[in-house]
Each structure stands twice: as C-alpha cells, then as structure tokens.
Write an enzyme that holds these catalytic residues in place. Sequence first.
Site, mmCIF file in Angstrom:
data_model
loop_
_atom_site.group_PDB
_atom_site.id
_atom_site.type_symbol
_atom_site.label_atom_id
_atom_site.label_comp_id
_atom_site.label_asym_id
_atom_site.label_seq_id
_atom_site.Cartn_x
_atom_site.Cartn_y
_atom_site.Cartn_z
ATOM 1 N N HIS A 3 0.828 -1.201 0.000
ATOM 2 C CA HIS A 3 0.000 0.000 0.000
ATOM 3 C C HIS A 3 0.859 1.246 0.000
ATOM 4 C CE1 HIS A 3 0.118 -1.364 4.359
ATOM 5 N NE2 HIS A 3 0.702 -0.180 4.447
ATOM 6 N N GLU A 24 -3.604 3.775 1.888
ATOM 7 C CA GLU A 24 -3.824 3.989 3.308
ATOM 8 C C GLU A 24 -3.837 5.487 3.567
ATOM 9 O OE1 GLU A 24 -1.602 3.458 7.638
ATOM 10 O OE2 GLU A 24 -1.116 2.038 6.019
ATOM 11 N N GLU A 37 -3.377 10.027 -12.408
ATOM 12 C CA GLU A 37 -3.352 9.835 -13.853
ATOM 13 C C GLU A 37 -4.274 8.676 -14.203
ATOM 14 O OE1 GLU A 37 -0.221 9.071 -17.554
ATOM 15 O OE2 GLU A 37 0.388 8.594 -15.495
ATOM 16 N N HIS A 80 2.326 11.592 -8.939
ATOM 17 C CA HIS A 80 0.917 11.230 -9.031
ATOM 18 C C HIS A 80 0.743 9.737 -8.757
ATOM 19 C CE1 HIS A 80 2.460 10.531 -13.214
ATOM 20 N NE2 HIS A 80 1.816 9.385 -13.033
#
Length: 369
Positions: A110, A161, A227, A179
């Site tokens: 994550h 998270e 994106e 991004h």
Amino acid sequence: MVRIITMAASILPSLSSSFRLCNSTAASRSSTAAAASLSSFASPSSKRFPSLSSAIRQSELFGLKPSKPWRQECTSIRVAAAGNMAQASTTATPENVLEWVKQDKRRMLHVVYRVGDLDRTIKFYTECLGMKLLRKRDIPEERYTNAFLGYGPEDSQFVIELTYNYGIDNYDIGAGFGHFGIAVEDVAKTVELIKAKGGKVTREPGPVKGGSTVIAFIEDPDGYKFELLERGPTPEPLCQVMLRVGDLDRSINFYEKAFGMELLRKRDNPEYKYTIAMMGYGPEDKSTVLELTYNYGVTEYEKGNAYAQIAIGTDDVYKTAEAVKLFGGKITREPGPLPGINTKITACLDPDGWKTVFVDNTDFIKELE
C-alpha cells in the site's frame, strides 16, 4: 500500518562466540605453539582484523556457512576471536545478498499519505474513482485515524492507506511527489463521471505526449494528482506511484539491488526534457509499479509533509535491512516488531530521501485477520 517512530539507524554485528584453530601437523606443532597462537589473539595486533566476526555473522544471516578449516589432524582450540584466519570464513558478498533479495517474496502492499478531511476523501474515492472502503481504524490515544481503500482485498492487491491526524486539515504535497496511476477501460467516460461529481480535471483525455496511450489527469480534494490510463481489464487498477528523483541511474541501481525490483522499461523524452523508468515486481499491466521521473538538470526536490511512504512485503525484515544498508540505503527504523501489534517492520530511505516500510509477510496477513 501505524505510525512509525524513527529510531537509531545502526545494527551492531554480533560477535562469533568461538572459532576452531587447528595445527597443520601432528607432531611438530605442540601445545606450546597453540598457546602462542592464543596469545596472538589477545595481543593488540589482533585488532587489525575486527571485521571477520561481522562478516561471518552477515554470511550466516543470508544462509551462508563459514568455510571449514584445513582438514588435517589437529588440536581444536576454542578462542574468542579469529585472528588472521580469513581463509576460514566466507563473507556475505554483494552477489549473495543480491541473490537473496531476488528470491525474497516481495509485493507492493500500500501507499500511505495524509489528508485533511477523511470522510470527504473517502467519499471522493468511492463515488468518483470507484474504490471500496476496505477498513477503517481510529487510534484516539495517538490522535489519528486510518482508512484503507482500493479495488480489491489487501492480501492480494495494492491499496491506499489514508491518514487523518486530529485537527490538521492542510498539508504541503511538495514538488517531489508526482501522481498515482489508475487503469480504466474508458478514460473519457471516467472523466465525465468525475466532472459530474464535482471533481477537478487538470488534463482532458488524450494521447500521452510522445505516445498513443489515452490518459487524463485529475486532482482529489487535497490536491493529490491521479493519472487515468486507458487499459483493458487488469488485476491491479491502482497501477502506479510516480516519484521524482535527482539521479535516475542511481535510483534504478538502488531499487534493483536493495529492493529487488526489475527495470521494466525506460523512456527518454528529450523534447520535453525528462526521462522515466518503470520499476516493479511484475509486468505493468498486471501489477503496481513505481514510476521514477528525472527532469533534466533537477537534482533535488522539496518533499512537503503530505506524502508518507510505500509499504512492501518481505519474508525477512532483518535480512532486508542489511541488504538496504549494503546497497546504499539509510535505515530509519531498525527491524523488529511494532509495540502492541507485534508486526515486524523496518523503514528506510532511498538515495533521494523517499521512505519505504518493509513489512513481514506473515505478520501482515495476521494483521488483516
């Protein structure tokens, strides 16, 4: 994951308790010679070889064994240091460590970052981006709340998270973070939905510069950019994390050796003065990748205080920490269990200061139960 407290970044190698010293002849080398050998270990000259026990400890850590001493009839003597017996050990070479890293079962788990209004962000991600709220936990004694969101279960897919710290509603994203990437089957349709929900579109759908993939860019309520990439069905819709680095070759070398990632592709765009490298543990269309971007002439970025880290699974956080240090990374949290939940982790910084937390695979699964 919970908050990570920075700790001292050094591990003292444990000393070998004993080594076996052998005479190379049966008669002419008597106990007197053996005593002389013992005396040499205790003398100041023996300090010229301080790294031998460290080398043996490291070799054992990576599954290697010290090579055996000469196989001649000899007298065994237990000693506290090895002295000048380099031929009696095999160090953990960079090649051995690199092989272990490649064999380690690693997966990007994550990405962690901070937001100013947790409920607002959850609403945007679920309604506009189609994510699911997987779990949420409040830690009042530490004054923060986490929310985990994604497109599938945490035990098999990369997720987000979110961290909300009580009373803080604004963060500086900085210039280093780029991004997140999300793969969708129809970028134009997704953009229309986001607009209808009040989302901010910063780049309308169209081919990527210098390529043919249809993309668009949007911003979430906190200013994080996403994106949108037009692709067919994929097992990992949350497919990219883009970070800017000051020396691309240095970063590629670090992530290959210390993290065991593969360089999936590299593309230079001289017209727009930037180069990208895609790093990961599997192909781009089936797994989440790290997109490293180098902008010509820019060697350093302000990182702000919003983006936190990526978490990666490993079978052994202790070996991982040693490998990171060997290949130039900085350990910011020594390997070991977290207080309260006993999940073993280690945290480090890459050459540009981007943080990663490695999490024990078995402990991570237990944490989800």
